[in-house]
Motif scaffolding. Structure first.
Motif, mmCIF file in Angstrom:
data_model
loop_
_atom_site.group_PDB
_atom_site.id
_atom_site.type_symbol
_atom_site.label_atom_id
_atom_site.label_comp_id
_atom_site.label_asym_id
_atom_site.label_seq_id
_atom_site.Cartn_x
_atom_site.Cartn_y
_atom_site.Cartn_z
ATOM 1 N N GLY A 59 7.081 45.489 -6.862
ATOM 2 C CA GLY A 59 7.857 46.641 -6.403
ATOM 3 C C GLY A 59 9.313 46.626 -6.792
ATOM 4 N N VAL A 60 10.111 47.352 -6.018
ATOM 5 C CA VAL A 60 11.482 47.706 -6.396
ATOM 6 C C VAL A 60 12.388 46.483 -6.503
ATOM 7 C CG1 VAL A 60 13.551 48.966 -5.680
ATOM 8 C CG2 VAL A 60 11.291 50.022 -5.412
ATOM 9 N N LEU A 61 12.891 46.268 -7.739
ATOM 10 C CA LEU A 61 13.903 45.251 -7.999
ATOM 11 C C LEU A 61 15.027 45.973 -8.740
ATOM 12 C CD1 LEU A 61 14.557 42.176 -7.774
ATOM 13 C CD2 LEU A 61 13.673 41.952 -10.092
ATOM 14 N N VAL A 62 16.187 46.067 -8.079
ATOM 15 C CA VAL A 62 17.317 46.785 -8.677
ATOM 16 C C VAL A 62 18.079 45.834 -9.601
ATOM 17 C CG1 VAL A 62 19.444 48.065 -8.236
ATOM 18 C CG2 VAL A 62 17.500 48.331 -6.687
ATOM 19 N N ILE A 63 18.185 46.232 -10.873
ATOM 20 C CA ILE A 63 18.849 45.430 -11.905
ATOM 21 C C ILE A 63 20.162 46.108 -12.292
ATOM 22 C CG2 ILE A 63 18.651 44.629 -14.308
ATOM 23 C CD1 ILE A 63 16.689 43.146 -12.588
ATOM 24 N N GLY A 64 21.221 45.330 -12.363
ATOM 25 C CA GLY A 64 22.516 45.850 -12.814
ATOM 26 C C GLY A 64 22.812 45.357 -14.214
ATOM 27 N N ARG A 83 11.431 50.191 -1.392
ATOM 28 C CA ARG A 83 12.761 50.799 -1.397
ATOM 29 C C ARG A 83 13.847 49.750 -1.216
ATOM 30 N NH1 ARG A 83 15.867 52.909 2.665
ATOM 31 N NH2 ARG A 83 14.301 52.499 4.258
ATOM 32 N N VAL A 84 14.959 49.915 -1.954
ATOM 33 C CA VAL A 84 16.206 49.180 -1.709
ATOM 34 C C VAL A 84 17.279 50.251 -1.566
ATOM 35 C CG1 VAL A 84 17.953 47.617 -2.648
ATOM 36 C CG2 VAL A 84 15.539 47.123 -3.010
ATOM 37 N N GLY A 85 17.796 50.465 -0.359
ATOM 38 C CA GLY A 85 18.739 51.556 -0.130
ATOM 39 C C GLY A 85 18.109 52.870 -0.560
ATOM 40 N N PRO A 86 18.771 53.628 -1.435
ATOM 41 C CA PRO A 86 18.217 54.926 -1.849
ATOM 42 C C PRO A 86 17.245 54.828 -3.022
ATOM 43 C CG PRO A 86 20.363 54.636 -2.833
ATOM 44 C CD PRO A 86 20.108 53.397 -2.001
ATOM 45 N N TYR A 87 17.080 53.622 -3.593
ATOM 46 C CA TYR A 87 16.261 53.474 -4.807
ATOM 47 C C TYR A 87 14.835 53.109 -4.417
ATOM 48 C CZ TYR A 87 21.030 53.256 -6.385
ATOM 49 O OH TYR A 87 22.352 53.533 -6.570
ATOM 50 N N ASP A 88 13.877 53.985 -4.783
ATOM 51 C CA ASP A 88 12.497 53.756 -4.342
ATOM 52 C C ASP A 88 11.535 53.714 -5.523
ATOM 53 O OD1 ASP A 88 12.220 56.399 -5.102
ATOM 54 O OD2 ASP A 88 12.120 57.186 -3.056
#
Length: 294
Positions: A49-54, A205-210
């Motif tokens: 699932g959701v892994l936010v990458i910068g 979901r992480v914050g608003p990112y789903d």
């Protein structure tokens, strides 16, 4: 940024099972052609699932994004405990869950909803006297981890499947940063007297990112979709548009009067819509957390 490398921004990855978060960062470095890649909030290898990458300058957003609320779909198996509190570990105890009634299960879930104090799993990345707990646990050392306050905003049972001495409980959970879903599984099983561990975890979901905005690594290899910095910040934090004079102040790391948009980070944008900085309001002033304009 290196020549030919991607722009700065966020990529929302749908992490595959059996990959570490670090594996995903390594893959994204190759796709984005830059070393400046990081992630917000680690996922265990078992989880998907959701892994936010910068990427690039967006790596400076990650610490602030990691503190936002998260959502998960999970399966908890009642009737057995493991040394990792999930299916990756070895079974350490088993007790039949056959006699656990639905009412008792609901009461157990309700007791783990809201503000709670949670002891992290023995096998976790938390540091004890400078050493990570999982390294100590692997050496057979008993790790004394302190209970920490976390908030479980929602813990909804979506399915109950009974197989002999075991019960599989499907649940949707939303929680504060720092909450371990493995520990919820462990504590639910302990409260019901039969033990429990996590067998499936998907972060939705992480914050608003789903998941709706998440992309698989295969799809990203075909087309690298990067959410620009300004859009990423506007989606996650309150937005403050400032005048030219205020923009100059912020660009030089100066403080602004508070605008009553806190307690958390606030995105500051120039009159032309350029993202300038993240600020944090303290009393009457807004102090820069990160300035993004050169």
């Amino acid at each position: 940024m290196e020549s030919g490398s991607a722009e700065s921004g966020l990529v929302v990855v749908d992490k595959p099972a059996d990959w570490t978060s670090h594996d995903v960062v390594g893959r994204m470095r190759r796709l984005a052609k830059t070393r400046r890649v990081g992630h917000a909030g680690t996922l265990d290898p078992m989880a998907t699932g959701v892994l936010v990458i910068g990427i690039g300058k967006a790596t400076r957003l990650l610490g602030h994004l990691a503190l936002t609320e998260k959502g998960y779909d999970a399966t908890i198996r009642l009737g057995a405990s493991t040394n990792t509190d999930d299916a990756e570990g070895e079974i350490t105890a088993a007790a039949s869950a056959a006699s656990v009634a639905d009412e008792a299960l609901r009461a157990g879930v309700a007791a783990l909803t809201g503000p709670i104090r949670q002891v992290p799993p023995q096998v976790s990345a938390i540091k004890v006297n400078g050493e990570r707990a999982y390294k100590m646990a692997r050496k057979g050392e008993e790790v004394a981890l302190k209970a920490r306050p976390v908030t479980v905003h929602g813990f909804e049972v979506t399915g109950v499947r009974r197989h002999g001495d075991l019960i599989d409980v499907d649940a949707s959970i939303s929680c504060s940063s720092g909450t371990y879903i493995r520990a919820l599984a462990r504590d639910l099983g302990a409260s019901l007297g039969c033990g429990g561990h996590l067998t499936r975890l998907r972060r939705t979901r992480v914050g608003p990112y789903d998941l709706a905005g998440a992309r698989t690594l295969d799809r990203l290899a075909e087309k690298l979709e990067i959410l620009p910095m300004g859009e990423a910040v506007a989606a996650a934090f309150p937005r403050r548009d400032v005048s030219d004079d205020e923009a100059r102040t912020v660009a030089h790391g100066g403080r602004l009067p508070a605008a009553g948009l806190g307690p958390g980070p606030v995105g500051v944008f120039a009159p032309d819509g350029t993202l300038l900085a993240l600020v944090e309001e303290q009393g009457d002033i807004a102090k820069p957390l990160a300035v993004f304009v050169p």
